[in-house]
Design an enzyme around this catalytic site. Sequence first.
Site, PDB file in Angstrom:
ATOM      1  N   ARG A  59       9.727  -8.135 -13.277  1.00 23.41           N
ATOM      2  CA  ARG A  59       8.542  -8.891 -13.003  1.00 23.41           C
ATOM      3  C   ARG A  59       7.233  -8.167 -12.360  1.00 23.41           C
ATOM      4  NH1 ARG A  59      11.663 -12.951 -10.319  1.00 23.41           N
ATOM      5  NH2 ARG A  59      13.186 -11.928 -11.403  1.00 23.41           N
ATOM      6  N   THR A  60       7.497  -7.022 -11.623  1.00 26.42           N
ATOM      7  CA  THR A  60       6.374  -6.502 -10.832  1.00 26.42           C
ATOM      8  C   THR A  60       5.554  -5.728 -12.024  1.00 26.42           C
ATOM      9  OG1 THR A  60       7.667  -6.106  -8.829  1.00 26.42           O
ATOM     10  CG2 THR A  60       5.604  -4.864  -9.145  1.00 26.42           C
ATOM     11  N   LYS A 119      12.620  14.905 -18.539  1.00 23.11           N
ATOM     12  CA  LYS A 119      12.813  16.280 -18.784  1.00 23.11           C
ATOM     13  C   LYS A 119      12.992  17.315 -17.435  1.00 23.11           C
ATOM     14  CE  LYS A 119      10.215  16.013 -23.154  1.00 23.11           C
ATOM     15  NZ  LYS A 119       9.138  15.968 -23.897  1.00 23.11           N
ATOM     16  N   ARG A 126       6.084   2.537  -8.788  1.00 15.59           N
ATOM     17  CA  ARG A 126       7.227   2.193  -8.124  1.00 15.59           C
ATOM     18  C   ARG A 126       8.306   3.222  -7.909  1.00 15.59           C
ATOM     19  NH1 ARG A 126      10.714  -2.998  -8.845  1.00 15.59           N
ATOM     20  NH2 ARG A 126       9.129  -3.810  -7.381  1.00 15.59           N
ATOM     21  N   HIS A 165       6.513  -3.021   0.208  1.00 12.91           N
ATOM     22  CA  HIS A 165       6.460  -3.637  -1.187  1.00 12.91           C
ATOM     23  C   HIS A 165       5.123  -4.607  -0.813  1.00 12.91           C
ATOM     24  CE1 HIS A 165       6.644  -5.353  -5.187  1.00 12.91           C
ATOM     25  NE2 HIS A 165       7.629  -5.578  -5.282  1.00 12.91           N
TER      26      HIS A 165
END
Lengths: 426, 306
Positions: free
Chosen positions: B58-59, B86, B108, B136
């Site tokens: 959702r974010t 990598k 995030r 958040h």
Amino acid sequence: MNILLKGGRVIDPSQDLDAPMDILIEGDRIARLEQRIEPAADRETVDLDGMIVSPGLIDMHTHLREPGFEYKETIRSGSEAAVAGGFTAVACMANTEPVNDNRSVTEFILKQARLADMAHVYPVAAVSRELQGERLAEFGELKDAGAVALSDDGNPVEDSGLMRRTLEYAYSLGMPVMSHCEERGLAKGGVMNEGLVSTQIGLQGIPSIAEDIMTVRDIAIAGYTNTAIHISHVSTAGSVQAVRDAKRRGINVTAETAPHYFALTDESLKGYSTDFKMYPPLRTGSDMAAIRTGLADGTIDAIASDHAPHSSIEKDVEFDYAANGIIGLETSLAVSLLLVTEGVLSLSDLIAKMSTNPAAILKIPKGTLQVGAAADITVIDTAKAWTVDRQRFRSKGRNCPFHGWQLKGKAVLTIVDGAVKYSELG
Amino acid sequence: MKLSNKDILNIEDLSVDEIQLILDTAESLKEISARKIKKVPTLRGKTVINLFYEASTRTRTSFEIAGKRLSADTVNISTSTSSVAKGETLVDTAKTLESMNPDVIVIRHSASGAPHIIAGLLQQSVINAGDGKHEHPTQALLDMMTIRERRGTLAGLKVAIVGDIEHSRVARSNIHGLTKMGAQVALSGPVVMMPRHIEEMGVTVHNRMEDAIRGVDVIMMLRIQFERQGTATFPSMREYSKYYCLNGDRIGLARDDVLIMHPGPINRGIEIAPDIAYGPYSVILDQVANGVAVRMALLYLLAGGN
């Protein structure tokens, strides 16, 4: 050329001395220590008016990273940093690659130190093979090779039975055991002190009791077996209290702390800078106050930097993933001098904790300016103001929490075995 | 009025006026999403990079839609398909992206403080889309918007936050936001999921969920995050839901017009009963809709008009 150190204030806790004295160095020895020694043609005279002359400082807890991690530090760069910080001797921990758990690594470290020819380097060998906490290393052979003490620093010995055997056997050989006290179950996953700050900034905490419990355990083992224990880098109020109680009960316990534990708190972590991440972690203001009290009342015998250089590979990452450790050899003295400025310790007490006492704990013939002793001498200008600039360190490490600090007091002349290894004197 | 900082990293750092500004802006932008043509040219020529080191539906989608509705070019990077896989470090990735000259980087990360590290390195605006168990901020903003929309104000309201507070960045951001805006916050959850000294952040703490939710205006249920828990924190999911699941009986303790919120994703039947999650008191889907508006507001305030 012989050296005459003239006009300084000589502070030598080993002789209970604090007076204006002159010192004549002949060869690698202190030949004379008198109120007045005249200059002469056979000696270079160094005017130390206004300076403190101290027995060479000893940092009993460092990580020099060689062998194995030469990109972080070498014995040469580390011992250059040592003399620049005023240390004529350092003890280096065993967590190299390969681990210093056998004669060949101990001998290699001593050889590299001889080649570097800066500070004396005293290897601390591992308690257990590969620092795994399972089988004892060969203490006797390590001692013969030149190791002065034993520690699984960074990997606390979990098995209490193994720790008991360690203390008993090491004591029989006259080797001090330096314990990194932490109970792993409580500390698991933690990256900073557990408290209001860890709650606020959302980092996993390590409770202070993780250290306290292990300190109490090690003291209990030392008391029961009539042996000795040295508690490394004390960071909690509970640990200070445990050591204080043990000393009162006559148990043979000594303790060290590091400058960051009396100069910084976990509040410093609010910007997530990995230069404040070390192990044990920075604690709270009340822990810091207890450390200072412990230094002042003699509970804590020594100040050691726990110099732990890392490169940007380990430090320029997310806080959770960053390696533990900060450097300290080139800031330890000046940060510790804050204790004198703030009235926590006398200058003489500070020198005892940074020279005489570490020598006694490690049982090395250092930390004294007595006539006949090796000429390991640190001259300190307590008035010299300077700004910490990590780019200018001799250490390869840049992981310094004191970068930018304006400090007062600096080693300006470091003499090892009668030879000048570092000088800022004009 | 403008935001005082180039970044949105924490609710803790925002002033009451800044929060008001963001919520007011979000309210005014919300109607764009209701139009037939859901797009305005405000951020045309601007680039927004969504850099997600942690799974998110959702974010990430919400940020992407928010950018697109304002005509920004949005680019999504997920770490499993990028150079991160990598072994590239966060710092190197951030510097690489900076060289492509985006306007906003949304990040995030599972490590607390990761957005702060890159915000200090980059000229661009950085928006924290959730860092570890720290904050958040966009979630708290959309939560506050949702409450304000229904109640007209935040001041004086009683809000209960229930669940795994220890591991919740949503809880931390909401504690900062709600208390700044004058609401009273009561927390409840198993004591083993309650971080030390949390009461010093201006909240009350209750062992029993019933004590926390009695008479409240809003109940925020948190997702129980077993993936962050490790082992041995709590006996079982079953035991958890017995004492901390929001069900029909417990709702009766709150005010009659209580709002039920959840940041999602929901563990049905664990912390919230299915009939409650989509029942008459639930504003969970309003939260999702307002998420787009809040993120549009932040992109506009940080990247618009310059």
